[in-house]
Design a protein around this motif. Sequence first.
Motif, short mmCIF file in Angstrom:
data_model
loop_
_atom_site.label_atom_id
_atom_site.label_comp_id
_atom_site.label_asym_id
_atom_site.label_seq_id
_atom_site.Cartn_x
_atom_site.Cartn_y
_atom_site.Cartn_z
N THR A 362 47.90 10.30 20.58
CA THR A 362 48.43 9.45 21.64
C THR A 362 48.68 8.03 21.15
O THR A 362 49.28 7.22 21.86
CB THR A 362 47.46 9.39 22.84
OG1 THR A 362 46.19 8.89 22.39
CG2 THR A 362 47.29 10.77 23.46
N ASP A 370 44.35 13.59 19.00
CA ASP A 370 43.30 13.46 20.00
C ASP A 370 43.61 14.22 21.29
O ASP A 370 42.81 14.19 22.23
CB ASP A 370 43.04 11.98 20.33
CG ASP A 370 44.26 11.25 20.87
OD1 ASP A 370 45.40 11.69 20.59
OD2 ASP A 370 44.07 10.22 21.56
N VAL A 371 44.74 14.94 21.31
CA VAL A 371 45.11 15.74 22.49
C VAL A 371 45.62 17.10 22.05
O VAL A 371 46.33 17.23 21.05
CB VAL A 371 46.18 15.02 23.35
CG1 VAL A 371 46.79 15.96 24.38
CG2 VAL A 371 45.56 13.81 24.05
N GLN A 399 42.03 16.29 26.19
CA GLN A 399 41.52 15.31 25.23
C GLN A 399 40.47 16.00 24.37
O GLN A 399 39.45 16.47 24.88
CB GLN A 399 40.91 14.12 25.96
CG GLN A 399 40.33 13.07 25.03
CD GLN A 399 39.45 12.08 25.75
OE1 GLN A 399 39.12 12.28 26.92
NE2 GLN A 399 39.06 11.02 25.08
N ASP A 431 38.58 7.76 27.50
CA ASP A 431 38.88 9.07 28.08
C ASP A 431 39.97 8.96 29.14
O ASP A 431 40.88 9.80 29.20
CB ASP A 431 37.62 9.67 28.68
CG ASP A 431 36.59 10.06 27.64
OD1 ASP A 431 36.84 9.81 26.44
OD2 ASP A 431 35.52 10.59 28.00
N THR A 434 43.39 8.18 27.32
CA THR A 434 43.89 9.29 26.52
C THR A 434 44.52 10.36 27.41
O THR A 434 45.58 10.92 27.08
CB THR A 434 42.75 9.91 25.68
OG1 THR A 434 42.21 8.91 24.83
CG2 THR A 434 43.27 11.07 24.85
N ASN A 435 43.89 10.66 28.53
CA ASN A 435 44.46 11.67 29.43
C ASN A 435 45.79 11.22 30.02
O ASN A 435 46.73 12.02 30.13
CB ASN A 435 43.45 12.01 30.53
CG ASN A 435 42.43 13.03 30.10
OD1 ASN A 435 42.67 14.22 30.16
ND2 ASN A 435 41.28 12.56 29.64
N GLY A 438 48.36 11.30 27.22
CA GLY A 438 48.64 12.70 26.91
C GLY A 438 49.60 13.31 27.90
O GLY A 438 50.53 14.06 27.53
#
Length: 547
Positions: A362, A370-371, A399, A431, A434-435, A438
């Motif tokens: 990401t 990381d995803v 993630q 977290d 990242t989501n 993503g």
Amino acid sequence: MSKETFSRASGHPAPEAAEYDYVIVGAGSAGCVLANRLSADGKHTVLLLEAGPADTNLWIHVPLGYGKLFKEKAVNWMYQTEPEPGLDGRTIFQPRGKVLGGSSSINGLLYLRGQHQDYDRWRQRGNAGWGYDDVLPYFKKSEDQQRGENEFHGAGGLLPVSDWRHADPLSEAFVVAAAETGIPTNPDFNGAAQEGAGFFQTTTRRGRRASTAYSYLRPARSRNNLHVETSAQAQRILFDGRRAKAVEYRQGRTVRTARARKEILVSGGAYNSPQLLQLSGVGPAELLRKHGIDVVLDAPGVGNDLQDHLQVRVVMRCARKITLNDIVNHPVRRVLAGARYAAFRTGPLTIAAGTSGGFFKTSPRLATPDVQIHFLPFSTDKMGEKLHPFSGFSASVCQVRPESRGSLRIKSADPLVPPEIRINYLATETDRTTNVEGLKILRKILHAPALKPYVVEEVDPGSKVVSDEELLNYCRRRGSTIYHPTSTCRMGNDPLAVVDQRLRVRGIEGLRVVDGSIMPDLVSGNTNAPIIMIAEKASDMILEDAR
């Protein structure tokens, strides 16, 4: 132990003398591996205890059957989390296998190891012998790779690893679409590097599920020194001082005791293993005393550091009637798909919980992806529920290295009372970010030129959800587990570590934990293959220590 007790997996009646060299609690992804390897030379007697039944349910052996087993109480612990603050206070369903083969009998069948760096990080945290170069031989030892042996893969092992047996234009278009957005094509997520898009391999053989009950336990059934007890609920471990001596378990209305001359091996998984330790007096002293349990060892780390992968799904309406929704919702096509599977072991019933997918970063600042994306040629509101009535497909972001950690605590001294599970999804800024990032990248892929002929619209979250805040709210509202709990009996050298590098419970003799709960942290991908590797490596260590 009564003469009538029957070992269904081995075909031998259990002997009257309830004493064995090794007693294994849990016949799941790890326990079946241990049972095979520890009994192979004939020198040691082994008892394998499984709380659930034998793996006779037809849907266990059909790859797509995981959808039927998702909420099947006969083979599933059916756990729930406590209300999750990061997910709008929702409780999140946690299916875990309660059957020979454990979760390997009900999971999504994907064969993924994680990144090389995952294991090197374990080693760098003080866990000698667990770097990538240390664990690769055990991945290769376990594997019977359809593509053959090479630097990264083994052939001739007990675990079949196969390519998908059903051509699907949507899954193929996803890989092309990912390339159009700058994500390279990767033919092997378990090879030199993980990054890229491609097709997942599965733990199947000729279109049938290869659980560890099938691949490891079945070949060992004829051994006189291996005994398997199903419907055997472990209640507690019995100690002589700080040495584990026996396992007390219940079969029906009868309570039995199995003594271990050498070791007791706990392989109940990330939920049941810490629960059993706590019920037995090994865990946080204050918690144990609260429930009237005598403290054998004050071990505050037992049940700590729980991690899981969160997934957030995007649903698309398809322009063509080529999805699994269309097959399942059409009586004739559904029957034809069943007939095709019965005759050739091919077709849509071989679909795993991800056909194609990918791993990406990401942020360009990151060294590794990381995803993870799981792509599926069907859509539903929740896994295990009815497919949508419209033509639909879906993909989820996951993630792979969450920072959030939770806990598992017993609620009662009664082993039949489910534990308190708190995962704390989305508890950290990393977290959450990242989501959201993503999801942005996944949406670009799903609207890329290669998939454009197949897309009518984005159904969920829908075109009105645009801003970062809206995407995060969507994650909170719809995010759910991707079924990879780990780390509740974490390996390490610090005061909260539960097991050492040889998986021996710190401060206790004659007791090890061998399953996903020992992971220092989550691997960057699905967890079944790493857990099998852990059990392969543990088997060698146990036999070495027995000499």
